[in-house]
Design a protein around this motif. Structure first.
Motif, PDB file in Angstrom:
ATOM      1  N   PRO A  55      47.003  39.804 -11.202  1.00 49.86           N
ATOM      2  CA  PRO A  55      48.196  39.545 -10.389  1.00 49.86           C
ATOM      3  C   PRO A  55      47.968  38.266  -9.588  1.00 49.86           C
ATOM      4  CG  PRO A  55      47.438  41.809 -10.111  1.00 49.86           C
ATOM      5  CD  PRO A  55      46.359  41.076 -10.864  1.00 49.86           C
ATOM      6  N   LEU A  56      49.038  37.585  -9.265  1.00 47.78           N
ATOM      7  CA  LEU A  56      48.927  36.349  -8.492  1.00 47.78           C
ATOM      8  C   LEU A  56      49.881  36.394  -7.307  1.00 47.78           C
ATOM      9  CD1 LEU A  56      48.619  32.724  -9.775  1.00 47.78           C
ATOM     10  CD2 LEU A  56      50.337  33.274  -8.044  1.00 47.78           C
ATOM     11  N   CYS A  91      43.234  40.259  -7.044  1.00 48.42           N
ATOM     12  CA  CYS A  91      44.286  39.329  -7.453  1.00 48.42           C
ATOM     13  C   CYS A  91      43.855  37.897  -7.176  1.00 48.42           C
ATOM     14  CB  CYS A  91      45.588  39.631  -6.693  1.00 48.42           C
ATOM     15  SG  CYS A  91      45.452  39.414  -4.901  1.00 48.42           S
ATOM     16  N   VAL A 137      51.850  27.623 -10.051  1.00 49.14           N
ATOM     17  CA  VAL A 137      51.835  29.043 -10.422  1.00 49.14           C
ATOM     18  C   VAL A 137      52.011  29.192 -11.929  1.00 49.14           C
ATOM     19  CG1 VAL A 137      53.070  31.237 -10.229  1.00 49.14           C
ATOM     20  CG2 VAL A 137      52.618  29.880  -8.174  1.00 49.14           C
ATOM     21  N   ASN A 138      52.973  28.466 -12.476  1.00 51.00           N
ATOM     22  CA  ASN A 138      53.228  28.562 -13.921  1.00 51.00           C
ATOM     23  C   ASN A 138      52.033  28.097 -14.748  1.00 51.00           C
ATOM     24  OD1 ASN A 138      55.840  29.703 -14.261  1.00 51.00           O
ATOM     25  ND2 ASN A 138      56.790  27.806 -13.572  1.00 51.00           N
ATOM     26  N   VAL A 141      49.893  31.009 -15.210  1.00 52.74           N
ATOM     27  CA  VAL A 141      50.485  31.932 -16.189  1.00 52.74           C
ATOM     28  C   VAL A 141      50.236  31.423 -17.601  1.00 52.74           C
ATOM     29  CG1 VAL A 141      52.637  32.928 -17.044  1.00 52.74           C
ATOM     30  CG2 VAL A 141      52.241  32.758 -14.575  1.00 52.74           C
ATOM     31  N   ALA A 146      46.761  34.315 -14.907  1.00 53.59           N
ATOM     32  CA  ALA A 146      47.636  35.194 -14.133  1.00 53.59           C
ATOM     33  C   ALA A 146      48.528  36.001 -15.058  1.00 53.59           C
ATOM     34  CB  ALA A 146      48.485  34.383 -13.169  1.00 53.59           C
ATOM     35  N   LYS A 148      51.893  37.350 -16.003  1.00 53.45           N
ATOM     36  CA  LYS A 148      53.279  36.953 -15.733  1.00 53.45           C
ATOM     37  C   LYS A 148      54.151  38.120 -15.279  1.00 53.45           C
ATOM     38  CE  LYS A 148      54.860  37.410 -20.554  1.00 53.45           C
ATOM     39  NZ  LYS A 148      55.456  36.697 -21.709  1.00 53.45           N
ATOM     40  N   ARG A 150      53.196  40.175 -12.998  1.00 49.54           N
ATOM     41  CA  ARG A 150      52.800  40.526 -11.632  1.00 49.54           C
ATOM     42  C   ARG A 150      52.587  39.259 -10.789  1.00 49.54           C
ATOM     43  NH1 ARG A 150      47.710  44.308 -12.393  1.00 49.54           N
ATOM     44  NH2 ARG A 150      47.271  42.766 -14.017  1.00 49.54           N
ATOM     45  N   ILE A 151      53.679  38.515 -10.589  1.00 49.11           N
ATOM     46  CA  ILE A 151      53.652  37.303  -9.773  1.00 49.11           C
ATOM     47  C   ILE A 151      54.431  37.569  -8.487  1.00 49.11           C
ATOM     48  CG2 ILE A 151      54.173  34.843  -9.648  1.00 49.11           C
ATOM     49  CD1 ILE A 151      52.130  35.541 -11.799  1.00 49.11           C
ATOM     50  N   TYR A 152      53.782  37.425  -7.351  1.00 44.99           N
ATOM     51  CA  TYR A 152      54.377  37.775  -6.055  1.00 44.99           C
ATOM     52  C   TYR A 152      54.409  36.562  -5.129  1.00 44.99           C
ATOM     53  CZ  TYR A 152      52.842  42.231  -8.057  1.00 44.99           C
ATOM     54  OH  TYR A 152      52.624  43.286  -8.906  1.00 44.99           O
ATOM     55  N   PHE A 174      59.284  35.717 -10.147  1.00 46.94           N
ATOM     56  CA  PHE A 174      58.679  36.586  -9.141  1.00 46.94           C
ATOM     57  C   PHE A 174      59.079  38.048  -9.291  1.00 46.94           C
ATOM     58  CE2 PHE A 174      58.819  32.326  -7.264  1.00 46.94           C
ATOM     59  CZ  PHE A 174      57.470  32.156  -7.007  1.00 46.94           C
TER      60      PHE A 174
END
Length: 259
Positions: A55-56, A91, A137-138, A141, A146, A148, A150-152, A174
């Protein structure tokens, strides 16, 4: 002399402990497709396994922590929260630093009157720093670091505004969001954004970002049928993050959600 020696040893101990804690956060820099450079700190889980997808959490700091030292964004106690988070929710945590001349949100305002008169309008161009943070962030992924699903995202003040805007512009990225003392262009929120669960926090007497912005966001998300919780702290000013960071379910609340 003995008293002075003891004080010196104690001071050095705290310095070493602080160094060890911060040493968990790697320092790095990212350049996005538009040529925007973004410094960031990253925290990996203990016993990180490069073959796994984690998760990220993207954490967006406030306006007072802008700069280029790649340290200030760790202030206000947030990173201690994320260190503790690793025990129950291993995470990746990314904490980028917005430059002094930029902002996480495309909001317009003048610092001549407080509380601020904030003009949230996502028709304005997306800020370069937010765009770079999203591409960062991408990149995690795409590299399979990470998960995809579970991106917060969470953030405070300017970062709370950036949290709302990031979900508005990238609702499919998200899975859940926790904005603190932020605000949003609610005309940009519809069914896509309402699929993202929100937990919103604000102080009732915020003298910088009026509490009405979180109240209205809560009402809008309820109207859209979103999974949304709102917590308002009585008699708390702009530093409501101090209260939020003390919540048992911050930011672990987000981890119950996945795509």
């Amino acid at each position: 002399m003995n008293h002075l020696f003891c004080r010196t040893i104690i001071s050095l101990t705290f310095l070493v402990v602080g160094f060890i804690a911060n040493a968990q956060f790697d320092s790095d820099q990212f350049t996005d497709s538009q040529g925007t450079e973004l410094k960031y700190r990253i925290l990996y889980p203990e016993n990180y396994n490069a073959s796994e997808q984690y998760p990220l959490v993207l954490f967006l700091h406030g306006a007072g922590e802008r700069g280029d030292d790649n340290v200030s964004q760790l202030k206000n106690g947030a990173m201690k929260v994320f260190e503790k988070l690793q025990k129950n929710h291993p995470c990746i945590v990314i904490a980028p630093q917005c430059p002094k001349d930029n902002y996480w949100s495309s909001v317009k305002f003048e610092r001549t009157k407080y509380p601020l008169d904030l003009d949230f309008n996502y028709d304005y161009n997306e800020k370069e720093s937010l765009h770079a943070a999203i591409e960062l962030v991408n990149s995690f992924v795409k590299s399979k670091k990470a998960d995809k699903k579970r991106i917060y995202i969470t953030g405070l003040s300017m970062g709370g505004m950036g949290t709302f805007e990031a979900v508005a512009r990238y609702p499919k990225l998200f899975v859940a969001a926790m904005p603190i003392c932020g605000g949003a262009d609610l005309s940009s929120y519809g069914k896509k954004q309402a699929k993202v669960p929100f937990y919103i926090f604000h102080g009732s007497v915020d003298g910088v970002v009026p509490v009405k912005h979180s109240q209205e966001a809560y009402a809008k998300l309820q109207e859209l049928g979103a999974n949304v919780i709102y917590k308002e702290y009585p008699n708390v000013n702009h530093n409501s993050w101090d209260n939020t960071f003390g919540e048992k379910d911050y930011p672990g609340w987000m981890f119950q959600f996945t795509k």
